[in-house]
Scaffold this active site. Structure first.
Site, PDB file in Angstrom:
ATOM      1  N   GLY A 210       0.815  -1.205   0.000  1.00  0.00           N
ATOM      2  CA  GLY A 210       0.000   0.000   0.000  1.00  0.00           C
ATOM      3  C   GLY A 210       0.846   1.249   0.000  1.00  0.00           C
ATOM      4  N   PRO A 212       2.523   4.866   1.111  1.00  0.00           N
ATOM      5  CG  PRO A 212       4.347   6.183   0.555  1.00  0.00           C
ATOM      6  CD  PRO A 212       3.137   5.566  -0.020  1.00  0.00           C
ATOM      7  CD  GLU A 436     -12.799   6.877 -12.598  1.00  0.00           C
ATOM      8  OE1 GLU A 436     -13.127   5.761 -13.047  1.00  0.00           O
ATOM      9  OE2 GLU A 436     -11.712   7.418 -12.872  1.00  0.00           O
TER      10      GLU A 436
HETATM   11  P1  ADP Z   1       3.226   2.803   6.593  1.00  0.00           P
HETATM   12  O1  ADP Z   1       4.054   1.793   7.283  1.00  0.00           O
HETATM   13  O2  ADP Z   1       2.091   2.223   5.817  1.00  0.00           O
HETATM   14  O3  ADP Z   1       3.995   3.768   5.759  1.00  0.00           O
HETATM   15  P2  ADP Z   1       2.693   3.582   9.277  1.00  0.00           P
HETATM   16  O4  ADP Z   1       2.087   2.346   9.793  1.00  0.00           O
HETATM   17  O5  ADP Z   1       4.101   3.816   9.626  1.00  0.00           O
HETATM   18  O6  ADP Z   1       2.509   3.701   7.706  1.00  0.00           O
HETATM   19  O7  ADP Z   1       1.776   4.807   9.716  1.00  0.00           O
HETATM   20  C1  ADP Z   1       2.316   5.917  10.353  1.00  0.00           C
HETATM   21  C2  ADP Z   1       1.386   6.405  11.434  1.00  0.00           C
HETATM   22  O8  ADP Z   1       0.187   6.898  10.874  1.00  0.00           O
HETATM   23  C3  ADP Z   1       0.967   5.317  12.376  1.00  0.00           C
HETATM   24  O9  ADP Z   1       1.858   5.186  13.411  1.00  0.00           O
HETATM   25  C4  ADP Z   1      -0.380   5.825  12.862  1.00  0.00           C
HETATM   26  O10 ADP Z   1      -0.201   6.760  13.879  1.00  0.00           O
HETATM   27  C5  ADP Z   1      -0.925   6.543  11.667  1.00  0.00           C
HETATM   28  N1  ADP Z   1      -1.806   5.692  10.856  1.00  0.00           N
HETATM   29  C6  ADP Z   1      -1.580   5.311   9.586  1.00  0.00           C
HETATM   30  N2  ADP Z   1      -2.579   4.553   9.109  1.00  0.00           N
HETATM   31  C7  ADP Z   1      -3.478   4.429  10.102  1.00  0.00           C
HETATM   32  C8  ADP Z   1      -4.740   3.757  10.221  1.00  0.00           C
HETATM   33  N3  ADP Z   1      -5.255   3.054   9.198  1.00  0.00           N
HETATM   34  N4  ADP Z   1      -5.396   3.845  11.392  1.00  0.00           N
HETATM   35  C9  ADP Z   1      -4.865   4.549  12.405  1.00  0.00           C
HETATM   36  N5  ADP Z   1      -3.696   5.200  12.357  1.00  0.00           N
HETATM   37  C10 ADP Z   1      -2.989   5.169  11.224  1.00  0.00           C
HETATM   38 ZN    ZN Z   2     -10.768   7.021 -17.112  1.00  0.00          ZN
END
Ligand code: ADP
Ligand code: ZN
Ligand code: MG
Length: 628
Positions: A210, A212, A436
């Protein structure tokens, strides 16, 4: 969660190394600056020495390359006086000394020589040992963090659950599908016997994919939290560093440690750092050996451990799954892929609710309105948003966060995000919505082998602003001409909608046109579907070598100019026909298009039952209604 520290080096070891250091330092000083410790001999100018010789005051002298030491004549009982001087190249000196009856010898007595040679033998190894000790002390033994000599140790951090800081699924919102899939992984970890008893193989690897900030890392921690097992976390880039071969050794060490703690989770963040496709990068020359070795070791380890007695599940995260080596995605490795996508409206609301609990909110707060204004925000952006709003309120010396703080914070965050990724403004959002819906309506009438299953205007990835998902109704290997024409019309539906509603078109349709044109060209040149040009293949069969495709310079056979022109005409006709069909369908269903577009602007995603009832109302068109 807390990071468990590795045991400190024992006290005796610390004292030992301090002693070693001090003595090492002392010896070093002695080696390089012996005069510091030798008795001090007064230095005099050479001229003084010569004068003393001439005056007959000198008793004996030792003449060396870089120094002359001499002793003055003294009365009985007086302490001997030794002086030193730095010689000048003087061939007369022996004669002068002899003339004055001075007793002289060529070199000073090798007073310290046994000591000196001892030093030269003993010191280097000592220095070496001292440095070694130094790094070992920093490395802190098994599994220790940092330190150049611990290169073969994995630097995984071990998180051990403690209730205060534990992450659970409740902390993650807006990614319900991913949660459901990972809930199963939790079951595997909690009660592996339940699965192995029947002979089922527990999956070894789960890949979280997914953009970032959507919560991949958070999800992985939540899995560990829910299952109550240790959680080894390491970033892909930490494997590849400085020393060749270190990465592979680290992988080995990581798995060894994990097996001892099973059941547990190994989490490899940013897997693409090691898992890049071996063919894709650097082409066919060389490549990155170090990364490749690390990758191979990872593959070997994943094959090696049997999931039966010690359950170790490898979770990994990446935002670039397309770059991963196919070998990683094979069954028995990361055979499960879980999509962690940007949240839709409902998801954003839930995430906002989680973070809003952590700040003091005023009475006027409308989280729903905030969620509506933040399409394309990932979880991390929303968390950041709440914090920004709280900071703004605090700066204004208010007790609670007000709605206007959020409004300002959104602007700030959006300004930052616009540079990085896609955040749509209201106008763009509206265009994407109609675009869409255009695809969906045409697609509903002209299925072309697929059924419209979902419309979304949540921006995904870097390219698509919205998307219409068509699910194939069955496995298809053959496509009929009419199905291909359906597909072309559906592809042009987006552009047609923009034309009808806004009277102009945007760049958003570029990819659709590309695909429609490609399809039409293939119909003519490869499938021989053109009545004008007949069943000839004008395209050379793709000369697929292992170098990969897309490298053929001119894919067409040598055709005459006339034929080439005819092909172009025919392709254009097919695309244009699709365009007209799409326009006709949308004109006829204009009211429905407005209705669905309004609806999707509210909810951002329409799928399932709701979508089907809406699409069932699409009116078919007569052939006569299509302008040609
Ligand atoms: P990724 O690893 O996908 O890049 P992270 O897990 O490091 O993202 O997300 C960074 C921060 O953003 C998390 O520590 C949290 O605080 C917040 N966050 C991101 N996505 C969510 C979610 N779906 N629900 C709650 N908090 C989230
Ligand atoms: Zn299109
Ligand atoms: Mg992450």
């Amino acid at each position: 969660m807390s990071i468990k520290d590795n045991p400190q080096p024992s006290r005796s070891r610390i004292i030992g190394s301090i002693l070693l250091w001090v003595s090492g330092g002392f010896l070093l000083l002695n080696l390089f600056f012996p005069q510091l410790f030798a008795p001090k001999i007064p230095q005099v100018p050479y001229s003084v020495f010569i004068a003393q010789v001439e005056d007959g005051e000198v008793a004996r002298a030792y003449v060396a390359q870089d120094q002359i030491r001499y002793q003055l004549k003294t009365e009985e009982g007086q302490p001997q006086q030794v002086l030193a001087t730095t010689p000048i190249f003087d061939l007369e000196l022996p004669n002068r000394l002899e003339a004055k009856g001075v007793e002289f010898a060529a070199a000073p007595p090798p007073k310290n020589s046994w000591f000196g040679s001892l030093l030269s033998w003993v010191i280097p190894p000592l220095i070496f040992v001292a440095i070694w000790q130094f790094f070992l002390a920093r490395g802190g033994g098994a599994g220790g963090p940092q330190g150049a000599l611990s290169i073969t140790k994995s630097r995984a951090k071990v998180y051990v659950q403690d209730d205060a800081t534990k992450v659970t699924f409740d902390d993650v919102a807006g990614v319900e599908e991913a949660k459901t899939e990972l809930a199963e992984v939790v079951e595997f970890l909690k009660t592996p016997q339940r699965f192995t008893r029947i002979g089922a193989r527990i999956p070894k690897g789960v890949l979280l994919v997914g953009p970032p900030g959507t919560g991949k890392t958070l999800m992985a921690k939540a899995v560990a939290g829910e299952a109550g097992v240790p959680f080894f976390s390491i970033s892909g880039s930490e494997f590849v560093e400085l020393f060749v071969g270190a990465g592979a050794a680290r992988v080995r060490d990581l798995f060894e440690q994990a097996k001892k703690k099973s059941p547990c989770i190994i989490f490899i963040d940013e897997l693409d750092a090691i898992g890049k496709s071996r063919a894709g990068n650097g082409g066919f020359v060389g490549g990155n050996d170090e990364r490749e070795q690390t990758l191979n070791q990872l593959l070997t380890e994943m094959d090696g451990f049997s999931a039966g007695e010690n359950t170790v599940i490898v979770l990994a995260a990446t935002n670039r799954p397309e770059t991963l080596d196919p070998a990683l995605l094979r069954p028995g490795r990361f055979d499960r892929q879980v999509l962690v996508d940007r949240p839709d409206l409902a998801g954003r609301l839930k995430i906002l609710e989680i973070y809003a609990q952590k700040v003091k909110l005023g009475d006027d707060i409308d989280l729903k309105a905030i969620a509506t204004r933040t399409p394309g925000f990932a979880g991390a952006d929303l968390a950041n948003l709440v914090n920004e709003a709280a900071l703004l309120a605090a700066r204004a010396n208010r007790e609670t966060v007000a709605q206007k703080d959020f409004a300002e914070a959104i602007e700030r965050v959006v300004a930052g995000l616009e540079k990085k990724s896609r955040v749509l403004n209201d106008k763009e959002k509206k265009i994407v919505a109609y675009h869409e819906v255009g695809h969906a309506l045409v697609g509903a009438l002209m299925p072309g082998g697929g059924k419209v299953a979902k419309i979304s205007i949540v921006p995904r990835g870097m390219a698509a602003l919205g998307y219409t998902l068509q699910m194939p109704t069955e496995d298809r290997f053959l496509m009929s001409e009419s199905e291909l024409r359906d597909q072309i019309a559906t592809l042009l539906g987006g552009r047609a909608a923009e034309e009808i509603i806004f009277g102009s078109i945007t760049t958003g349709a570029a990819n659709d046109l590309q695909r429609a044109t490609d399809l039409a060209e293939r119909m003519v040149t490869t499938y021989g579907m053109s009545k004008v040009l007949g069943p000839l293949a004008y395209e050379k069969g793709s000369q697929n070598t292992f170098l990969g495709d897309g490298m053929i310079m001119n894919p067409r056979r040598n055709v005459s100019d006339d034929t080439a022109r005819a092909i172009d005409e025919e392709v254009k006709d097919i695309v244009e026909a699709g365009h007209q069909t799409a326009l006709a369908i949308l004109e006829k269903n204009r009211d429905l298009m407005e209705e669905i577009a309004q609806k999707i602007l509210e909810t951002e995603v329409i799928e399932g039952e709701t979508l089907q009832t809406l699409l069932d109302r699409v009116q078919a068109i007569e052939t006569a209604e299509v302008a040609v």
